[in-house]
Design an enzyme around this catalytic site. Structure first.
Site, PDB file in Angstrom:
ATOM      1  N   ARG A 133       0.800  -1.186  -0.044  1.00 18.26           N
ATOM      2  CA  ARG A 133       0.289   0.562   0.206  1.00 18.26           C
ATOM      3  C   ARG A 133       0.858   1.344   0.124  1.00 18.26           C
ATOM      4  O   ARG A 133       2.182   1.403   0.378  1.00 18.26           O
ATOM      5  CB  ARG A 133      -0.631   0.168   1.090  1.00 18.26           C
ATOM      6  CG  ARG A 133      -1.993  -0.838   0.964  1.00 18.26           C
ATOM      7  CD  ARG A 133      -2.877  -0.544   2.127  1.00 18.26           C
ATOM      8  NE  ARG A 133      -3.221   0.613   2.148  1.00 18.26           N
ATOM      9  CZ  ARG A 133      -3.535   1.555   3.523  1.00 18.26           C
ATOM     10  NH1 ARG A 133      -2.266   0.999   4.228  1.00 18.26           N
ATOM     11  NH2 ARG A 133      -4.121   2.850   3.411  1.00 18.26           N
TER      12      ARG A 133
ATOM     13  N   LYS B  61       2.984  -8.260  11.705  1.00 15.58           N
ATOM     14  CA  LYS B  61       2.829  -8.149  10.548  1.00 15.58           C
ATOM     15  C   LYS B  61       2.982  -9.179   9.769  1.00 15.58           C
ATOM     16  O   LYS B  61       4.045  -9.866   9.767  1.00 15.58           O
ATOM     17  CB  LYS B  61       3.242  -6.667   9.578  1.00 15.58           C
ATOM     18  CG  LYS B  61       2.761  -6.797   8.637  1.00 15.58           C
ATOM     19  CD  LYS B  61       2.170  -5.466   7.470  1.00 15.58           C
ATOM     20  CE  LYS B  61       1.927  -5.030   6.115  1.00 15.58           C
ATOM     21  NZ  LYS B  61       1.104  -4.201   6.059  1.00 15.58           N
TER      22      LYS B  61
ATOM     23  N   ARG C  89      -0.195   4.568  12.669  1.00 10.72           N
ATOM     24  CA  ARG C  89       0.736   3.437  13.776  1.00 10.72           C
ATOM     25  C   ARG C  89      -0.065   3.324  15.229  1.00 10.72           C
ATOM     26  O   ARG C  89      -0.437   4.373  15.907  1.00 10.72           O
ATOM     27  CB  ARG C  89       1.790   4.074  13.937  1.00 10.72           C
ATOM     28  CG  ARG C  89       3.199   3.984  14.027  1.00 10.72           C
ATOM     29  CD  ARG C  89       4.001   4.479  13.818  1.00 10.72           C
ATOM     30  NE  ARG C  89       4.345   5.411  14.330  1.00 10.72           N
ATOM     31  CZ  ARG C  89       5.345   5.966  15.507  1.00 10.72           C
ATOM     32  NH1 ARG C  89       5.925   5.691  15.811  1.00 10.72           N
ATOM     33  NH2 ARG C  89       5.929   7.136  15.140  1.00 10.72           N
TER      34      ARG C  89
HETATM   35  C1  BTN Z   1       1.022  -3.691   2.201  1.00  7.32           C
HETATM   36  O1  BTN Z   1       0.753  -4.278   3.623  1.00  7.32           O
HETATM   37  O2  BTN Z   1       1.233  -2.916   1.805  1.00  7.32           O
HETATM   38  C2  BTN Z   1       0.368  -4.349   0.730  1.00  7.32           C
HETATM   39  C3  BTN Z   1       0.740  -5.496   0.367  1.00  7.32           C
HETATM   40  C4  BTN Z   1       0.134  -6.838  -0.990  1.00  7.32           C
HETATM   41  C5  BTN Z   1       1.259  -8.061  -1.063  1.00  7.32           C
HETATM   42  C6  BTN Z   1       0.822  -8.495  -2.380  1.00  7.32           C
HETATM   43  S1  BTN Z   1       1.856 -10.223  -2.999  1.00  7.32           S
HETATM   44  C7  BTN Z   1       0.411 -10.303  -4.135  1.00  7.32           C
HETATM   45  C8  BTN Z   1       0.024  -9.087  -4.555  1.00  7.32           C
HETATM   46  N1  BTN Z   1       1.024  -8.992  -5.385  1.00  7.32           N
HETATM   47  C9  BTN Z   1       1.204  -7.392  -5.310  1.00  7.32           C
HETATM   48  O3  BTN Z   1       2.680  -7.082  -5.376  1.00  7.32           O
HETATM   49  N2  BTN Z   1       0.840  -6.930  -4.089  1.00  7.32           N
HETATM   50  C10 BTN Z   1      -0.040  -7.509  -3.704  1.00  7.32           C
END
Ligand code: BTN
Length: 330
Positions: free
Chosen positions: A124, A189, A325
């Site tokens: 994100r 996490k 946070r």
């Molecule tokens: C986050 O917590 O910031 C979100 C992470 C999301 C990761 C997943 S892995 C599969 C899909 N492909 C990506 O490039 N991102 C999501």
């Protein structure tokens, strides 16, 4: 990844000792080519291969590689009907990017993509997502709705509930949510979601739901993660989580939730989201660009926006704009 490297990794995945001779015979190449493929795969994929003098090669840690048939066989009957296809890739920039491209080329709703690793995994708010080979889950699902994109705002929270349900169905107890949709376990996490929506202003729209779950990360691989993390191996108390089974439970839960969201919207998920809220009542700060807004977390409103009781009163924050946070003691 070249075919010989892919094949040699698949042969070594069981963690057993394989002689150069046997590998050469199985692959139909010379022993020198086996040696080269092992070296290149190890360096390129970041996996540790031990060469045992006079005996052969073995992986330092066995791998459970992803397998389309194994995932499909573990799906519940309804998910099997909802899903268009499951694609497993060795190596891709990002499974979300891959499905966004596929969607633009007309791919069907219900297409699922998983990868053994991502070269440019995305989190994100433009953050990178650590995506080493063979250990975790990187899963994306494409879904098409007749709705306009603006109607899909709450989907990010509904999808978080779905992934928590899927992990619970895979045996993971105590997984909660940190707004909007991070998966946490004991304040660390475990995974996260990246939801990307596109479409016409009046609809239809297509959404790619990307899920990243840490399954078995080494300390070295996790060193690049900018916050306390945990993997499913620790949550389940096992060395190697059953990746294909976990993937199937996620596809079951996510596809069910995407259908339900289309019928009932976020309202159908609010109670569960609130029950999974891992930080309600705790002090926290909201990070909005350069600004920090402190307060106490007060859950979510009916639209999925975050509520924060700050000195100036109750404030509301929409997902996608800010990050959160928690400040409570660990
Ligand atoms: C986050 O917590 O910031 C979100 C992470 C999301 C990761 C997943 S892995 C599969 C899909 N492909 C990506 O490039 N991102 C999501």
């Amino acid at each position: 990844m070249p075919a010989t490297q892919r094949a040699v990794v698949r042969l070594l995945a069981d963690g057993g000792l394989h002689s150069g001779e046997a590998l050469a015979a199985a692959l139909g190449v010379s022993r020198a080519a086996v040696w080269k493929a092992v070296q290149r795969a190890a360096a390129g994929l970041g996996i540790e291969v031990e060469a045992v003098r006079g005996q052969g090669y073995r992986l330092a840690r066995p791998l459970v590689l992803l397998d389309t048939d194994a995932i499909a066989a573990s799906l519940d009957a309804e998910a099997r009907r909802r899903i268009a296809a499951i694609e497993v890739l060795d190596d891709i920039d990002s499974t979300n990017s891959h499905l966004l491209r596929a969607a633009a080329n007309g791919a069907a709703s219900g297409l699922v993509c998983l990868a053994e690793r991502q070269r440019a995994g995305r989190g994100r708010l433009g953050r990178p997502w650590v995506s080493p080979y063979g250990g975790n889950l990187y899963l994306s699902m494409l879904w098409r709705y007749p709705l306009p994109p603006a109607a899909l705002g709450g989907l990010s929270l509904a999808a978080g509930v779905a992934v928590a349900r899927g992990l619970a169905a895979a045996g993971a107890e105590g997984v909660g949510l940190k707004w909007p949709n991070d998966l946490h376990w004991r304040r660390r996490k475990l995974g996260g979601l990246l939801i990307e929506v596109a479409g016409e202003v009046q609809g239809p729209s297509q959404v790619v739901v990307g899920v990243g779950v840490n399954l078995a990360l080494t300390a070295g691989q996790g060193a690049g993660i900018d916050q306390p993390w945990v993997d499913l191996a620790e949550v389940l108390g096992v060395t190697t989580p059953p990746r294909n089974l976990v993937a199937a439970r996620l596809v079951d839960a996510l596809s069910a939730a995407l259908v339900q969201f289309g019928c009932d919207g976020l309202g159908a998920f609010l109670d569960d989201w609130r029950a999974l809220d891992a930080y309600r009542g705790e002090p926290a700060e909201i990070i909005d660009g350069d600004r920090r807004i402190g307060g106490v977390l007060a859950g979510i409103d009916a639209g999925g926006a975050l509520l924060l009781d700050s000195a100036g009163g109750r404030r509301t924050f929409a997902a996608g704009e800010v990050s959160l946070r928690p400040l409570g003691a660990g």
